[in-house]
Design a protein around this motif. Structure first.
Motif, mmCIF file in Angstrom:
data_model
loop_
_atom_site.group_PDB
_atom_site.id
_atom_site.type_symbol
_atom_site.label_atom_id
_atom_site.label_comp_id
_atom_site.label_asym_id
_atom_site.label_seq_id
_atom_site.Cartn_x
_atom_site.Cartn_y
_atom_site.Cartn_z
ATOM 1 N N PRO A 1 0.828 -1.213 0.000
ATOM 2 C CA PRO A 1 0.000 0.000 0.000
ATOM 3 C C PRO A 1 0.863 1.265 0.000
ATOM 4 N N ARG A 2 0.444 2.233 -0.803
ATOM 5 C CA ARG A 2 1.074 3.561 -0.861
ATOM 6 C C ARG A 2 2.517 3.527 -1.361
ATOM 7 N N VAL A 3 2.880 2.514 -2.118
ATOM 8 C CA VAL A 3 4.243 2.422 -2.665
ATOM 9 C C VAL A 3 4.168 2.359 -4.181
ATOM 10 N N THR A 4 4.951 3.201 -4.846
ATOM 11 C CA THR A 4 5.070 3.189 -6.302
ATOM 12 C C THR A 4 6.539 2.976 -6.652
ATOM 13 N N VAL A 5 6.812 1.995 -7.511
ATOM 14 C CA VAL A 5 8.181 1.674 -7.907
ATOM 15 C C VAL A 5 8.460 2.259 -9.279
ATOM 16 N N ARG A 6 9.564 2.969 -9.394
ATOM 17 C CA ARG A 6 10.022 3.520 -10.666
ATOM 18 C C ARG A 6 11.412 2.940 -10.945
ATOM 19 N N LEU A 7 11.566 2.315 -12.102
ATOM 20 C CA LEU A 7 12.815 1.630 -12.415
ATOM 21 C C LEU A 7 13.590 2.317 -13.521
ATOM 22 N N GLY A 8 14.890 2.481 -13.281
ATOM 23 C CA GLY A 8 15.811 2.886 -14.323
ATOM 24 C C GLY A 8 16.599 1.667 -14.756
ATOM 25 N N ALA A 9 17.527 1.868 -15.660
ATOM 26 C CA ALA A 9 18.345 0.755 -16.157
ATOM 27 C C ALA A 9 19.494 0.485 -15.195
ATOM 28 N N LEU A 10 19.957 -0.760 -15.207
ATOM 29 C CA LEU A 10 21.125 -1.155 -14.424
ATOM 30 C C LEU A 10 22.119 -1.779 -15.391
ATOM 31 N N THR A 11 23.268 -1.146 -15.544
ATOM 32 C CA THR A 11 24.272 -1.625 -16.502
ATOM 33 C C THR A 11 25.556 -1.971 -15.767
ATOM 34 N N ARG A 12 26.332 -2.862 -16.379
ATOM 35 C CA ARG A 12 27.589 -3.303 -15.772
ATOM 36 C C ARG A 12 28.756 -2.830 -16.619
ATOM 37 N N SER A 13 29.693 -2.147 -15.984
ATOM 38 C CA SER A 13 30.869 -1.641 -16.682
ATOM 39 C C SER A 13 32.082 -1.780 -15.771
ATOM 40 N N ASP A 14 33.161 -2.351 -16.328
ATOM 41 C CA ASP A 14 34.395 -2.552 -15.568
ATOM 42 C C ASP A 14 34.143 -3.326 -14.269
ATOM 43 N N GLY A 15 33.235 -4.289 -14.356
ATOM 44 C CA GLY A 15 32.965 -5.137 -13.209
ATOM 45 C C GLY A 15 32.083 -4.517 -12.150
ATOM 46 N N TRP B 1 28.295 -2.397 -11.196
ATOM 47 C CA TRP B 1 26.949 -2.061 -11.641
ATOM 48 C C TRP B 1 26.712 -0.566 -11.462
ATOM 49 N N ALA B 2 26.004 0.036 -12.411
ATOM 50 C CA ALA B 2 25.711 1.469 -12.345
ATOM 51 C C ALA B 2 24.275 1.712 -12.782
ATOM 52 N N GLN B 3 23.579 2.604 -12.073
ATOM 53 C CA GLN B 3 22.209 2.961 -12.416
ATOM 54 C C GLN B 3 22.204 4.010 -13.518
ATOM 55 N N LYS B 4 21.240 3.897 -14.417
ATOM 56 C CA LYS B 4 21.062 4.875 -15.478
ATOM 57 C C LYS B 4 19.600 5.324 -15.494
ATOM 58 N N GLY B 5 19.403 6.623 -15.444
ATOM 59 C CA GLY B 5 18.048 7.157 -15.547
ATOM 60 C C GLY B 5 17.311 7.325 -14.237
ATOM 61 N N VAL B 6 17.879 6.874 -13.125
ATOM 62 C CA VAL B 6 17.194 6.975 -11.839
ATOM 63 C C VAL B 6 17.119 8.427 -11.375
ATOM 64 N N ASP B 7 18.243 9.141 -11.459
ATOM 65 C CA ASP B 7 18.253 10.543 -11.030
ATOM 66 C C ASP B 7 17.301 11.394 -11.879
ATOM 67 N N ALA B 8 17.293 11.154 -13.186
ATOM 68 C CA ALA B 8 16.394 11.911 -14.061
ATOM 69 C C ALA B 8 14.936 11.643 -13.713
ATOM 70 N N ALA B 9 14.621 10.391 -13.394
ATOM 71 C CA ALA B 9 13.247 10.047 -13.029
ATOM 72 C C ALA B 9 12.845 10.714 -11.709
ATOM 73 N N MET B 10 13.758 10.747 -10.737
ATOM 74 C CA MET B 10 13.463 11.407 -9.467
ATOM 75 C C MET B 10 13.257 12.900 -9.662
ATOM 76 N N HIS B 11 14.104 13.504 -10.492
ATOM 77 C CA HIS B 11 13.984 14.936 -10.778
ATOM 78 C C HIS B 11 12.637 15.246 -11.415
ATOM 79 N N ALA B 12 12.235 14.444 -12.404
ATOM 80 C CA ALA B 12 10.966 14.682 -13.091
ATOM 81 C C ALA B 12 9.789 14.516 -12.141
ATOM 82 N N GLU B 13 9.833 13.486 -11.297
ATOM 83 C CA GLU B 13 8.728 13.251 -10.365
ATOM 84 C C GLU B 13 8.636 14.371 -9.341
ATOM 85 N N LEU B 14 9.782 14.796 -8.831
ATOM 86 C CA LEU B 14 9.796 15.856 -7.828
ATOM 87 C C LEU B 14 9.218 17.147 -8.371
#
Length: 405
Positions: free
Chosen positions: A78-92, A94-107
Motif C-alpha cells: 500500500p502507498r508504494v510506487t516503484v520507478r525503475l531505471g536501467a542497471l548496466t555493468r561496466s568494468d565489473g 553495476w551502475a544505475q542509469k536514468g534513476v536521477d532523471a526520473a526522481m527529478h521529473a517526479e519531484l
C-alpha cells in the motif's frame, strides 16, 4: 495539499546502509526486510512533517528495467510506487542509469501540481539540486534525509544539504530496524542455509564408482552442468563441487568410447535434468506415461490464464521457492487424471523435462534471470524445484497418512 510524499533513491539508501553495516557499499552484503523498511519510512515521514502520507516513490535500477523479486514485493505494498531505471555493468561494477532523471521529473511534477506540502528526499546525489530548488519555488517544504556515513564524513552533496529546508540523519539504530549485515566466514560471504527440501535434493547420493570416473574426466567437461530443459532453451553452467559429477559428467560416462559404469537403482541426479544418467530400460529417453504428462499450459483455460497473470502481478512476490509452489499448485489443481501425481512422485528429485522447462520459463517472468547470460542462478533453480516438490509432496503425504492422523 497538506500531505507528504517520500522519494527514495534505493541505490543510495541501501548502498549507504551496506557501507555502514558491512563496510562496503555492495547491496549483496545486507539483508533487507522491505515491509519493515517501508513502514519505518512512513512512520518517520508522518512524524517529522506532521502530515499524512500520500505515497512513497521507490526509485531503483534493474537490468533491462525488468522488475526483480524485491521490486515485485514493493510495488504491491500500500502507498508504494516503484520507478525503475536501467542497471548496466561496466568494468565489473553495476551502475544505475536514468534513476536521477526520473526522481527529478517526479519531484518537479509533484511540486508543480501541488500534490503535497512536504517532500522527503532520501538521496545524496547533487543532480537533484535543480529539482529541489524548483520544488521550493512552488511552495513545497523539502526534507533531506541522510544515512549515517560509515567513516563519519558526508555521503551527500553539500549543495543538497545547504538547499534543504530540513535535514535529518538515519542513524545505525534506525537502519537496523529493517536492514542487517550478512555474516562472513573468512573473506567470502557464506551461501544461505538451504531449506530442508533443497538440502534433500543437494544430498542425493551417487555411487562411488561414478564419482571416481567423473574425477578423471577432462576439466572442461566437468566445468558446466547440462541444460535444464531442451524446450526451455537455457543451459546451466555450474561449477561442479569436488567429487560430485553433474548430469553432463554422468551422461559422458555413457558416451561412445567410454567404458560403461554400472549404477545401482538408487542412484539419483544431483540436478533435475533429462540429460544426465538415469536407469531407463531399453534406452528410452522418457517412458510414454511420463512423456504424456500434460503441461500447465495444456490444462489452463483462457479465463484461468488471465486470473493467473492477475495473481502474479498483485500477489506473488517472486521468491524462487514461492514461484515453484505457485506453479505446482496450479498444475495439480487442474489435472484431470490424478494418477499423474503418483507417477511423478516416483521420479523425485527429477522433473519431466517438458514440465521442468515450463516451470523455469514461468520463473523467468519474475526477474530471476542472471542477465550475464540469461540464465537462472543455480541456487534459485534448486529453490524453484524444491518449492515445486514441496507442493507435490503435501497431498501425497496426506494421502498416505494413517487414518485418524
Amino acid at each position: 495539499m497538506d500531505r507528504c510524499i517520500v522519494l527514495v533513491d534505493a541505490g543510495y539508501l541501501l548502498g549507504a546502509a551496506a557501507s555502514l553495516l558491512a563496510g562496503e557499499p555492495s547491496r549483496s552484503r545486507i539483508t533487507v526486510d522491505h515491509a519493515a523498511l517501508i513502514q519505518a519510512l512512513r512512520e518517520r515521514a508522518e512524524s517529522e512533517t506532521e502530515r499524512p502520507l500520500l505515497r512513497i516513490y521507490w526509485f531503483d535500477g534493474a537490468p533491462d528495467r525488468v522488475p526483480q523479486p524485491e521490486h515485485r514485493r514493493l510495488r504491491v505494498m500500500p502507498r508504494v510506487t516503484v520507478r525503475l531505471g536501467a542497471l548496466t555493468r561496466s568494468d565489473g561494477r553495476w551502475a544505475q542509469k536514468g534513476v536521477d532523471a526520473a526522481m527529478h521529473a517526479e519531484l518537479t511534477e509533484l511540486a508543480r501540481n501541488r500534490a503535497c506540502s512536504d517532500v522527503v528526499l532520501v538521496t545524496g546525489d547533487g543532480d537533484l539540486l535543480p529539482g529541489m530548488m524548483a520544488a521550493k519555488e512552488h511552495g513545497v517544504a523539502v526534507h533531506l534525509w541522510a544515512v549515517q556515513a560509515a567513516d563519519g564524513d558526508y555521503n551527500q552533496s553539500e549543495d543538497l544539504v545547504a538547499e534543504a529546508d530540513e535535514r535529518r540523519v538515519l542513524d545505525r539504530a534506525w537502519i537496523t530496524q529493517a536492514v542487517r549485515a550478512k555474516e562472513l566466514t573468512g573473506v567470502c560471504a557464506p551461501q544461505p542455509a538451504p531449506r530442508p527440501e533443497i538440502a534433500a535434493i543437494l544430498s542425493a547420493p551417487l555411487p562411488e564408482s561414478s564419482l571416481a570416473t567423473a574425477a578423471e574426466a577432462p576439466a572442461e567437461e566437468v566445468a558446466h552442468a547440462s541444460a535444464a530443459s531442451a524446450e526451455a532453451g537455457t543451459q546451466e553452467r555450474v561449477p561442479a563441487p569436488k567429487g560430485v559429477p553433474t548430469p553432463k559428467d554422468l551422461a559422458a560416462l555413457r558416451a561412445p568410447g567410454v567404458q560403461a559404469v554400472q549404477h545401482p537403482a538408487t542412484a539419483t541426479l544431483r540436478w533435475s535434468s533429462d540429460k544426465g544418467w538415469v536407469d531407463r530400460p531399453g534406452g528410452v529417453s522418457e517412458p510414454p506415461e511420463i512423456a504424456s504428462m500434460p503441461t500447465l499450459a495444456q490444462v489452463t483455460t483462457a479465463e484461468q490464464r488471465w486470473a493467473d497473470r492477475e495473481e502474479d502481478i498483485t500477489t506473488v512476490g517472486g521468491d524462487p521457492y514461492e514461484v515453484g509452489q505457485v506453479f505446482a499448485r496450479r498444475w495439480m489443481s487442474r489435472l484431470g487424471d490424478q494418477s499423474h501425481l503418483q507417477r511423478l512422485s516416483t521420479m523425485y528429485p527429477r522433473i519431466p523435462h517438458r514440465i521442468d522447462g515450463e516451470l523455469l520459463r514461468y520463473a523467468a517472468r519474475f526477474g530471476l534471470l542472471a542477465h550475464k547470460d540469461d540464465q537462472i542462478d543455480e541456487h534459485d533453480r534448486y529453490a524453484i524445484r524444491a518449492g515445486f516438490w514441496r507442493e507435490i509432496d503435501v497431498p501425497a503425504a496426506a494421502e498416505h497418512a494413517p487414518a485418524g492422523e
